[in-house]
Design an enzyme around this catalytic site. Structure first.
Site, mmCIF file in Angstrom:
data_model
loop_
_atom_site.group_PDB
_atom_site.id
_atom_site.type_symbol
_atom_site.label_atom_id
_atom_site.label_comp_id
_atom_site.label_asym_id
_atom_site.label_seq_id
_atom_site.Cartn_x
_atom_site.Cartn_y
_atom_site.Cartn_z
ATOM 1 N N CYS A 112 -39.977 -3.368 47.172
ATOM 2 C CA CYS A 112 -38.857 -2.423 47.548
ATOM 3 C C CYS A 112 -38.130 -1.632 46.886
ATOM 4 C CB CYS A 112 -38.064 -4.023 47.237
ATOM 5 S SG CYS A 112 -38.335 -6.355 48.062
ATOM 6 N N TRP A 119 -40.625 -5.028 50.825
ATOM 7 C CA TRP A 119 -41.865 -5.472 50.586
ATOM 8 C C TRP A 119 -41.710 -6.943 50.741
ATOM 9 C CZ3 TRP A 119 -44.889 -8.492 47.560
ATOM 10 C CH2 TRP A 119 -46.188 -8.580 48.102
ATOM 11 N N ARG A 159 -42.345 2.202 48.170
ATOM 12 C CA ARG A 159 -42.177 0.980 47.647
ATOM 13 C C ARG A 159 -42.331 -0.712 48.502
ATOM 14 N NH1 ARG A 159 -40.519 0.095 42.620
ATOM 15 N NH2 ARG A 159 -40.289 1.981 41.731
ATOM 16 N N ASN A 212 -34.766 -5.934 44.045
ATOM 17 C CA ASN A 212 -36.681 -5.901 43.757
ATOM 18 C C ASN A 212 -36.965 -6.975 42.848
ATOM 19 O OD1 ASN A 212 -38.968 -4.811 43.724
ATOM 20 N ND2 ASN A 212 -38.215 -3.230 42.776
ATOM 21 N N GLY A 213 -38.379 -7.837 43.245
ATOM 22 C CA GLY A 213 -38.150 -8.588 42.187
ATOM 23 C C GLY A 213 -38.871 -9.994 43.018
ATOM 24 N N LYS A 265 -61.343 0.944 50.810
ATOM 25 C CA LYS A 265 -60.318 2.374 51.851
ATOM 26 C C LYS A 265 -60.925 2.008 53.375
ATOM 27 C CE LYS A 265 -58.158 3.802 49.763
ATOM 28 N NZ LYS A 265 -57.821 3.664 47.948
ATOM 29 N N HIS A 286 -79.815 -11.935 46.632
ATOM 30 C CA HIS A 286 -79.442 -12.581 46.433
ATOM 31 C C HIS A 286 -78.216 -12.875 47.222
ATOM 32 C CE1 HIS A 286 -81.786 -11.403 42.958
ATOM 33 N NE2 HIS A 286 -81.251 -10.187 42.768
ATOM 34 N N LYS A 313 -47.135 1.528 48.575
ATOM 35 C CA LYS A 313 -47.756 2.354 48.011
ATOM 36 C C LYS A 313 -47.475 1.802 46.600
ATOM 37 C CE LYS A 313 -49.670 6.594 47.476
ATOM 38 N NZ LYS A 313 -51.091 6.057 46.968
ATOM 39 N N GLU A 361 -58.406 -1.444 53.616
ATOM 40 C CA GLU A 361 -57.078 -1.338 53.280
ATOM 41 C C GLU A 361 -56.341 -0.640 55.070
ATOM 42 O OE1 GLU A 361 -56.222 1.357 49.959
ATOM 43 O OE2 GLU A 361 -54.553 0.837 50.075
ATOM 44 N N GLU A 404 -64.819 1.353 46.333
ATOM 45 C CA GLU A 404 -63.784 2.136 47.037
ATOM 46 C C GLU A 404 -64.188 2.695 48.301
ATOM 47 O OE1 GLU A 404 -61.289 3.161 45.298
ATOM 48 O OE2 GLU A 404 -60.453 4.434 46.783
#
Ligand code: F6R
Length: 611
Positions: free
Chosen positions: A2, A78, A31, A102-103, A488, A507, A606, A491, A484
């Protein structure tokens, strides 16, 4: 996560404040962007607009209104508690009291039950609404917003940065923080409260960073700050040097695409000071020579992509600097043993605000670690401010949620760190230093040439989007490169992807592979190539489809079910950077082909400022 924004201003600014707040929200969207809202005090009454979607949606919804106001609150959300709906978007109200938050409160349910018992009616599912009612409750008793907030926060458990205003006090903003950041921008005739320097610097560069536990009472003319114990305190005023960066995509369709293509420049900017000054410890701060000279091991802590950067460079640092390196996921880092006084903690964070990483720093300090080096892309953010040494990657503002240019700049920073430690410890000969610098100098050009392979990767993406799942293989330092790549892809395209050390395939995970199952392989010609090739053969024998990124020296060739892209001629030490760039391009095109929201993938933000 947020974003929080609020402005209190003199009457003469009343035409501008709503626009200022909404413009700032565009910089805070990163955010959280599932919904947003704005509330303005107009003629003594709150008017507001809340929308599911990002700040652009709010801006267009507001285009028909003309609110003249000197007290405005804004928020980008968010969701943590309560679904993504207009109703759950902030600000929340209780009579004359408005709040943005925010929190994440951990005692929200208890507070709700108690407040309902006191007659308060809840219109949303959020924890934030409980704050509004609680402050209203105390306000009714003492008739002062700041004091009501000071009482209310005693009842709050969990994380919060909150900004409140009351229609009864039309010039006052009250801010309080416990963990997530909150800043005050000092203007001429107005003052701003924001979760972020980006919400402030378009209007003023003079910034106060609130400290944990602070409560601030802000009017257009004055800022009063009270510490955790309720005492008046003065906090230092910083002159922010941060630059906003253009929020435009230029000739690109998405910020992510632009940022992928900015990598040669981001690398050049990050490397430039080293090319000028050599591997000088002063690049990391005044005390770096002493700290590097004494260190006997390194502990890297980070999350997500930044964690992958640490893993990719672990072996390189060990071989160049000759010190053991451990890499820990911030949330997994809960030390049992006390720390070696000579172990350097290296924290990697693009945003510098990641809550989990900040908490890990606290645990590292509690375990006895004295020195923390921050590798960070955002100047003045919380993590570098809490660190003893700093290296800023010069990737420039990264807007796309999926980290790209910041990641490769982190790799460059870690290479620089390795050689700098080696030099301080007298483990780097002149000749080796010269050749390492020469090698670094070539990196941006190699990145540019690699980007020219985009059309070939695009063709791969066309095949991969037909599948619901993919594997990424690598070995040694290229296993984290594969991680990575998988991160990506999932995501931004929402295709399930998993990375494996190629030797691990047999395995268990080989069971996934059937005809045409896509397996992306990072296969540079290096010490583990043999094992990578064995993994590829196992896939090939089961009809899986291999997409191999390699170089001519590997002697790997395309054949049935094996597609190969050769990186342009490069220094083998750059392979991890170049391999990753192609994986970013692959994910980007997969996401575009699947019509995903590339820059703002679902459920993400982000900067992850909550636990
Ligand atoms: C993925 C991504 C995240 C971040 C992670 C840590 O593309 O960007 O995995 O790397 O949330 O964020 P920072 O680096 O800001 O601490």
């Amino acid at each position: 996560m947020c974003g929080i924004q609020g402005i209190t201003a003199r009457r003469s600014f009343r035409w501008k404040i709503v626009q200022w707040v909404v413009a700032a929200l565009a910089y805070l969207d990163y955010r959280g962007y599932d919904s947003c809202g704005v509330a303005a005090l107009v003629n003594g009454k709150w008017v507001w607009l809340k929308r599911v979607g990002d700040s652009a949606v709010l801006k267009s919804a507001l285009s028909k209104t003309r609110w003249l106001s000197c007290l405005v609150l804004g928020h980008t959300r968010w969701a943590t508690q309560g679904m993504v709906t207009d109703r759950n978007a902030h600000p929340h109200f209780s009579g004359h009291v408005a709040v943005v938050h925010n929190g994440n409160l951990t005692n929200a349910d208890r507070l709700r039950t108690w407040l309902k018992g006191m007659g308060y009616v809840f219109l949303s599912e959020t924890d934030t609404e409980a704050i509004a009612h609680l402050v209203h409750y105390y306000y009714q008793k003492i008739g002062n917003l700041r004091r009501a907030v000071q009482l209310a926060i005693k009842d709050l458990e969990g994380d919060y940065a909150i900004l409140l205003a009351s229609a009864m006090e039309p010039q006052v903003l009250v801010a309080a923080r416990n963990n997530p950041p909150l800043l005050i921008g000092l203007g001429d005739g107005f003052n701003i409260v924001s979760s972020d320097a980006r919400g402030i610097i378009a209007l003023t560069r003079n910034i106060i960073y609130l400290v944990e536990g602070d409560v601030a009472e802000v009017t257009p003319e004055e800022v009063l700050i009270f510490n955790q114990r309720g005492r008046r305190v003065n906090r230092k005023i910083y002159v922010s040097l941060e630059s906003l960066g253009a929020l435009n995509k230029g000739r690109y369709s998405h910020f992510m695409q632009k940022e992928i293509h900015q990598q040669p420049q981001a690398l050049r900017n990050t490397i430039q000071p080293v090319l000028q000054r050599g591997f000088s410890p002063t690049l990391f701060g005044k005390r770096a020579r002493k700290i590097f000279g004494r260190l006997d091991s390194i502990l890297i802590i980070a999350c997500g992509t930044s964690y992958n950067a640490g893993c990719v460079m672990k072996r390189r640092i060990e071989s160049v600097a000759e010190v053991p390196v451990r890499v820990e996921i911030a949330t997994q880092y809960h030390p049992i043993l006390s720390a070696s006084p000579h172990e350097l903690v290296v924290v990697i964070s693009q945003s510098g605000e990641t809550h989990d990483t900040k908490e890990a720093i606290k645990r590292a300090r509690a375990a006895g670690h004295k020195y923390v080096l921050a590798i960070c892309n955002v100047p003045e953010s919380s993590i570098p401010r809490a660190s003893s040494l700093i290296f800023y990657t010069q990737a420039g503002m990264e807007v796309g949620v999926a980290s790209t240019k910041a990641f490769t700049a982190q790799l460059a920073a870690l290479i620089i760190l390795a050689y700098t430690i080696a030099k301080v410890k007298k483990r780097l000969s002149r000749t080796d230093e010269t050749s390492a610098l020469e090698s670094l100098r070539k990196l941006p050009l190699a990145a540019r040439r690699t980007l020219a392979l985009e059309p070939e990767v695009q063709a791969w993406a066309r095949c991969i989007v037909r599948r619901r799942s993919a594997l990424f293989l690598g070995m040694g330092s290229f296993y984290p490169v594969a991680q990575e790549g998988a991160l990506k892809l999932k995501e931004i395209s929402y295709i399930h992807a998993e990375a494996l050390a190629a030797g691990e395939l047999k395995h268990g995970s080989l069971a996934l592979v059937n005809k045409r199952f896509p397996v992306v392989v990072s296969a540079p010609s290096e010490e583990f190539l043999r094992d990578t090739v064995l993994g590829m053969k196992e896939v090939n024998a089961r009809g899986g489809k291999l997409y191999v990124i390699t170089d001519k020296a590997s002697n790997l060739v395309a054949s049935k079910n094996i597609r190969v892209i050769y990186l342009p001629k490069h220094d083998p030490l750059h392979a991890a950077v170049l391999q990753t760039i192609l994986m970013q391009v692959l994910s980007y095109w997969a996401a575009v082909m699947l019509k995903r929201n590339v820059d703002k993938p679902r459920n993400l933000a982000k900067s992850v400022t909550v636990s």
